[in-house]
Design an enzyme around this catalytic site. Structure first.
Site, PDB file in Angstrom:
ATOM      1  N   GLY A 105      -1.271 -25.781  -5.712  1.00  0.00           N
ATOM      2  CA  GLY A 105       0.132 -26.037  -5.403  1.00  0.00           C
ATOM      3  C   GLY A 105       0.601 -27.316  -6.069  1.00  0.00           C
TER       4      GLY A 105
ATOM      5  CG  HIS B  19      -0.679 -30.356   1.001  1.00  0.00           C
ATOM      6  ND1 HIS B  19      -1.822 -31.094   1.245  1.00  0.00           N
ATOM      7  CD2 HIS B  19      -0.221 -30.782  -0.208  1.00  0.00           C
ATOM      8  CE1 HIS B  19      -2.024 -31.936   0.242  1.00  0.00           C
ATOM      9  NE2 HIS B  19      -1.067 -31.758  -0.672  1.00  0.00           N
ATOM     10  CD  GLU B  20       1.867 -28.513  -2.593  1.00  0.00           C
ATOM     11  OE1 GLU B  20       2.477 -29.533  -2.968  1.00  0.00           O
ATOM     12  OE2 GLU B  20       0.649 -28.365  -2.782  1.00  0.00           O
TER      13      GLU B  20
ATOM     14  CB  CYS C 163      -3.466 -34.305  -2.443  1.00  0.00           C
ATOM     15  SG  CYS C 163      -1.768 -34.656  -2.966  1.00  0.00           S
ATOM     16  CG  LEU C 164      -3.237 -31.311  -7.951  1.00  0.00           C
ATOM     17  CD1 LEU C 164      -2.286 -30.457  -8.773  1.00  0.00           C
ATOM     18  CD2 LEU C 164      -4.665 -31.194  -8.465  1.00  0.00           C
TER      19      LEU C 164
ATOM     20  CG  HIS D 253       3.525 -33.549  -1.670  1.00  0.00           C
ATOM     21  ND1 HIS D 253       3.023 -34.825  -1.808  1.00  0.00           N
ATOM     22  CD2 HIS D 253       2.473 -32.712  -1.880  1.00  0.00           C
ATOM     23  CE1 HIS D 253       1.724 -34.755  -2.078  1.00  0.00           C
ATOM     24  NE2 HIS D 253       1.368 -33.492  -2.119  1.00  0.00           N
TER      25      HIS D 253
ATOM     26  CD  GLN E 152       1.899 -33.142  -5.503  1.00  0.00           C
ATOM     27  OE1 GLN E 152       2.213 -31.952  -5.364  1.00  0.00           O
ATOM     28  NE2 GLN E 152       0.644 -33.536  -5.539  1.00  0.00           N
TER      29      GLN E 152
HETATM   30  O1  K1U Z   1      -1.489 -31.816  -4.903  1.00  0.00           O
HETATM   31  C1  K1U Z   1      -1.202 -30.799  -4.284  1.00  0.00           C
HETATM   32  O2  K1U Z   1      -0.318 -30.812  -3.453  1.00  0.00           O
HETATM   33  C2  K1U Z   1      -1.973 -29.545  -4.593  1.00  0.00           C
HETATM   34  C3  K1U Z   1      -3.116 -29.279  -3.629  1.00  0.00           C
HETATM   35  C4  K1U Z   1      -2.675 -28.174  -2.694  1.00  0.00           C
HETATM   36  C5  K1U Z   1      -3.547 -27.977  -1.489  1.00  0.00           C
HETATM   37  C6  K1U Z   1      -4.826 -27.503  -1.587  1.00  0.00           C
HETATM   38  C7  K1U Z   1      -5.581 -27.300  -0.465  1.00  0.00           C
HETATM   39  C8  K1U Z   1      -5.086 -27.565   0.772  1.00  0.00           C
HETATM   40  C9  K1U Z   1      -3.813 -28.056   0.864  1.00  0.00           C
HETATM   41  C10 K1U Z   1      -3.045 -28.254  -0.276  1.00  0.00           C
HETATM   42  C11 K1U Z   1      -4.321 -28.851  -4.427  1.00  0.00           C
HETATM   43  O3  K1U Z   1      -4.261 -27.960  -5.203  1.00  0.00           O
HETATM   44  S1  K1U Z   1      -5.791 -29.703  -4.133  1.00  0.00           S
HETATM   45  C12 K1U Z   1      -7.017 -28.943  -5.180  1.00  0.00           C
HETATM   46  C13 K1U Z   1      -7.479 -27.596  -4.777  1.00  0.00           C
HETATM   47  O4  K1U Z   1      -7.409 -26.720  -5.607  1.00  0.00           O
HETATM   48  C14 K1U Z   1      -8.025 -27.276  -3.441  1.00  0.00           C
HETATM   49  C15 K1U Z   1      -8.458 -28.248  -2.551  1.00  0.00           C
HETATM   50  C16 K1U Z   1      -8.960 -27.916  -1.295  1.00  0.00           C
HETATM   51  C17 K1U Z   1      -9.052 -26.592  -0.907  1.00  0.00           C
HETATM   52  C18 K1U Z   1      -8.630 -25.593  -1.772  1.00  0.00           C
HETATM   53  C19 K1U Z   1      -8.128 -25.936  -3.052  1.00  0.00           C
HETATM   54 ZN    ZN Z   2      -0.555 -32.797  -2.428  1.00  0.00          ZN
END
Ligand code: K1U
Ligand code: ZN
Length: 168
Positions: free
Chosen positions: A46, A134-135, A92-93, A138, A51
């Site tokens: 996401g 989560h998004e 989170c990226l 943000h 961001q």
């Molecule tokens: O930065 C972001 O908002 C993107 C974030 C989205 C997210 C992933 C997992 C849980 C909540 C929100 C990411 O993409 S983090 C990297 C990822 O691919 C990931 C991390 C944990 C679990 C599953 C995927």
């Molecule tokens: Zn995030």
């Protein structure tokens, strides 16, 4: 299409509140394309416009294994949330290398527009539900680490400042 720089926590621009989108035009569609490319390039599931330092209510998500199921949420709103809450691991990226558990409603009903202004509604569960919440945080200036203890937040802030010094 272009890759956009992703802001790193604790950058104060991550705290800005995004404004609703009012024009569903080519500029919005270019933003969505660039956000999608940035998310895929960073291996995220996401990305919120906040961001990439764009303070408009736009989110892209792809939780598919095949990475070809892009979902675009413009002006998303939560219509309902499950009373049952669940702990799940988040990343989170904007906080690279940090993963921790956050408790949120297990499922949510969300309504939004797509990049052409068409309204849709969906019920999300599992990773999609977590990711939407989560998004959407943000977009209101909240980063997931703010759900963690003060001690963890202090440690994460100093780790991130060191990381940003090392890559500068
Ligand atoms: O930065 C972001 O908002 C993107 C974030 C989205 C997210 C992933 C997992 C849980 C909540 C929100 C990411 O993409 S983090 C990297 C990822 O691919 C990931 C991390 C944990 C679990 C599953 C995927
Ligand atoms: Zn995030």
């Amino acid at each position: 299409m272009a890759l956009l720089p992703i802001l790193h926590y604790p950058d104060p621009r991550l705290r800005k509140i995004a404004k609703p989108v009012t024009r569903f035009d080519e500029r919005l569609r270019a933003l969505v394309d660039n956000m999608a490319q940035t998310m895929y390039d960073a291996n995220g599931v996401g990305l919120a416009a906040t961001q990439v330092d764009v303070h408009e209510r736009v989110i892209v998500i792809d939780t598919s294994d095949t990475r070809d199921q892009l979902q675009v949420f413009v002006n998303p709103r939560i219509l309902g949330a499950s009373p049952v809450r669940r702990l799940s691991e988040e990343g989170c990226l904007s906080v690279p290398g940090v993963y921790d558990e956050v408790e949120r409603p297990e499922s949510v009903t969300v309504e939004a527009e797509d990049e052409r202004g068409r309204t849709f509604r969906l019920e999300a569960e599992q990773l999609l539900a977590v990711c939407i919440q989560h998004e959407m945080d943000h977009l209101t200036g909240k980063v997931f680490v703010e759900y963690l203890s003060q001690l963890k937040q202090t440690r994460i802030r100093s780790r991130m400042r060191k990381l940003d010094r090392d890559i500068a």
